[in-house]
Design an enzyme around this catalytic site. Structure first.
Site, mmCIF file in Angstrom:
data_model
loop_
_atom_site.group_PDB
_atom_site.id
_atom_site.type_symbol
_atom_site.label_atom_id
_atom_site.label_comp_id
_atom_site.label_asym_id
_atom_site.label_seq_id
_atom_site.Cartn_x
_atom_site.Cartn_y
_atom_site.Cartn_z
ATOM 1 N N ASP A 6 5.083 -52.682 -23.525
ATOM 2 C CA ASP A 6 5.851 -51.470 -23.287
ATOM 3 C C ASP A 6 5.505 -50.807 -21.960
ATOM 4 O O ASP A 6 4.473 -51.077 -21.383
ATOM 5 C CB ASP A 6 5.464 -50.456 -24.373
ATOM 6 C CG ASP A 6 6.499 -50.415 -25.458
ATOM 7 O OD1 ASP A 6 7.625 -50.823 -25.182
ATOM 8 O OD2 ASP A 6 6.161 -49.977 -26.569
ATOM 9 N N LYS A 24 11.072 -49.345 -19.953
ATOM 10 C CA LYS A 24 12.050 -48.824 -19.006
ATOM 11 C C LYS A 24 11.456 -48.812 -17.603
ATOM 12 O O LYS A 24 10.383 -48.262 -17.382
ATOM 13 C CB LYS A 24 12.414 -47.397 -19.407
ATOM 14 C CG LYS A 24 13.608 -46.840 -18.653
ATOM 15 C CD LYS A 24 13.727 -45.352 -18.889
ATOM 16 C CE LYS A 24 14.580 -45.055 -20.120
ATOM 17 N NZ LYS A 24 14.681 -43.611 -20.387
ATOM 18 N N MET A 67 5.532 -35.855 -25.546
ATOM 19 C CA MET A 67 6.758 -35.898 -24.741
ATOM 20 C C MET A 67 7.457 -34.538 -24.676
ATOM 21 O O MET A 67 8.685 -34.444 -24.761
ATOM 22 C CB MET A 67 7.734 -36.945 -25.322
ATOM 23 C CG MET A 67 7.190 -38.364 -25.253
ATOM 24 S SD MET A 67 8.240 -39.596 -26.124
ATOM 25 C CE MET A 67 7.738 -39.367 -27.839
#
Lengths: 269, 269
Positions: B37, B59, B174
């Site tokens: 990841d 990402k 987050m």
């Protein structure tokens, strides 16, 4: 020049020795002395080299354990005696429902350098080893950890309305002795008696046992199946995933465990 | 007989490679293939033997990342291709604000054996490395973990009244992008603007930064000090202990870090 003393407050995790961190494992090998607790597993203690001094400061059945003040004093005494690598080994994580922060404060006051090494806390490891995720999209978007431990013969001092949240996974450390109160109060505060719930005894150990039940049935199941400490209580919709996420049966490392787990599952049915 | 495939969903912890578990470290050495990841640290990736196949599924700036369905399909494809030790490496813990349980469910449906290896979650490690205990007698008797992540341009779907509890340490994963909303809503729900609060950026990494402030000042401090992701937000009275429990300065292992931390503390003053 002599090396200065240093105290390492180290989390040993919940029991499986492979869940020690690489750092904790290294510090155990390098320690001059290890001061350890009741909840550190026997398998982890065997990892301490035979020449290393060990102090047991936990509670033994029928014996008075050391008070927090006595443990604080012992750490300082070892530091002043010239030990340079003093490992204070604790079950789980030193800063979650543990007195690690009190020990660190005392060391700070006494001017003794220290480090803190986090360990995997029971709420995470025991649930993982029981196939229960703490969060899952659509089932739980928040995790709450509380302790069911309190002064003897007094009711739990918890905000039940705040705890009774169906969107949160509630994890109770040391809650076995107060299961009836926990189950009743949460239901009175509005949490459905049918909310999935689990008891995990000796989590991550080879003799781990779990019971999958509901909030309403928790107290009776704990009694009938004779759960004992240390046990972790988990309440929330994520518990319903435990059958699908059960992995210790399928692991190629823990075949010996599968039979015990199989018996436990039959007992649940 | 060929060995059957096995997928290991492994938590890498928050970044410091020494916070890997012994089990995670062993599995990285033994893996046939590692699927990793965005939040797995570069230092941890260097621990994977050079001959091991690696797949990045996170990402990348400006690039579309793999969808969860594509990651699920990749794991199954690798298993069907005869890989016997497939490590799915994830930042933090696979079952806390991660899709680990979704991947495990899919593997279960497809009949592929899997194991789950917990990792130290950010709420624990990043706070420890910033000198903040999650619980402390008289200051916090409960821990709450939530995520500040939500669908773009939508308000956070959180129960603010339940979160505004002065006896609980609130940890927001987050949450940097929603700090103004978090600070305002918690104060409207009754939590004092003077409640100690912290931002921890790149927790446990060599370039960790922290800011000690108050709930009311969180949004401005994040802006002025230019905090960026990944950052963890901690709100609660335990944050007030951070100066006393600061240990990364005194450790004999992290001297190189002391200077950076010193600069950060000066910036706070």
């Amino acid at each position: 020049m002599n090396k200065p003393p240093h105290v390492y407050l180290v989390g040993a995790g919940p029991g499986d020795p492979e869940l020690l961190t690489v750092k904790a494992s290294r510090l155990l090998r390098e320690a001059d002395v290890v001061v350890y607790d009741r909840l550190v597993s026997a398998e982890i203690l065997t990892m301490i080299p035979s020449g290393t001094a060990k102090f047991y400061v936990g509670k033994a059945a029928g014996h008075h354990h050391m008070t927090q003040d006595e443990i604080n004093a012992l750490l300082v005494q070892l530091a002043r005696a010239g030990k340079t690598r003093i490992v204070r080994l604790k079950g789980g994580d030193p800063l979650i429902f543990d007195r690690g922060s009190e020990e660190a404060r005392y060391l700070h006051e006494q001017g003794i350098p220290f480090s803190i090494v986090p360990g995997i806390t029971s709420a995470s490891a025991c649930t993982t080893y029981a196939g229960i995720p703490l969060t899952h999209r659509g089932l739980a978007r928040s995790v709450r950890m509380v302790t069911g431990h309190c002064q003897k013969n007094r009711p739990l001092d918890l905000n039940w309305n705040s705890l009774a949240d169906p969107d949160t996974t509630l994890v109770v450390y040391m809650g076995l002795g107060h299961l009836q109160e926990i189950a009743t109060r949460l239901q009175h505060a509005g949490l459905s008696g049918g909310t999935p719930a689990a008891i995990i005894e000796n989590g991550t150990h080879s003799d781990q046992r779990r019971c999958l039940t509901t909030l309403a049935q928790l107290p009776e199941q704990a009694r009938v199946q004779v759960f004992t400490t240390p046990s972790l209580i988990v309440i929330g919709r994520v518990v319903a995933l435990a059958k699908e996420l059960e992995w210790r049966q399928t692991s190629d490392h823990e075949q010996a465990f599968a039979e015990i787990l199989g018996q436990s599952i039959q007992a649940e049915a």
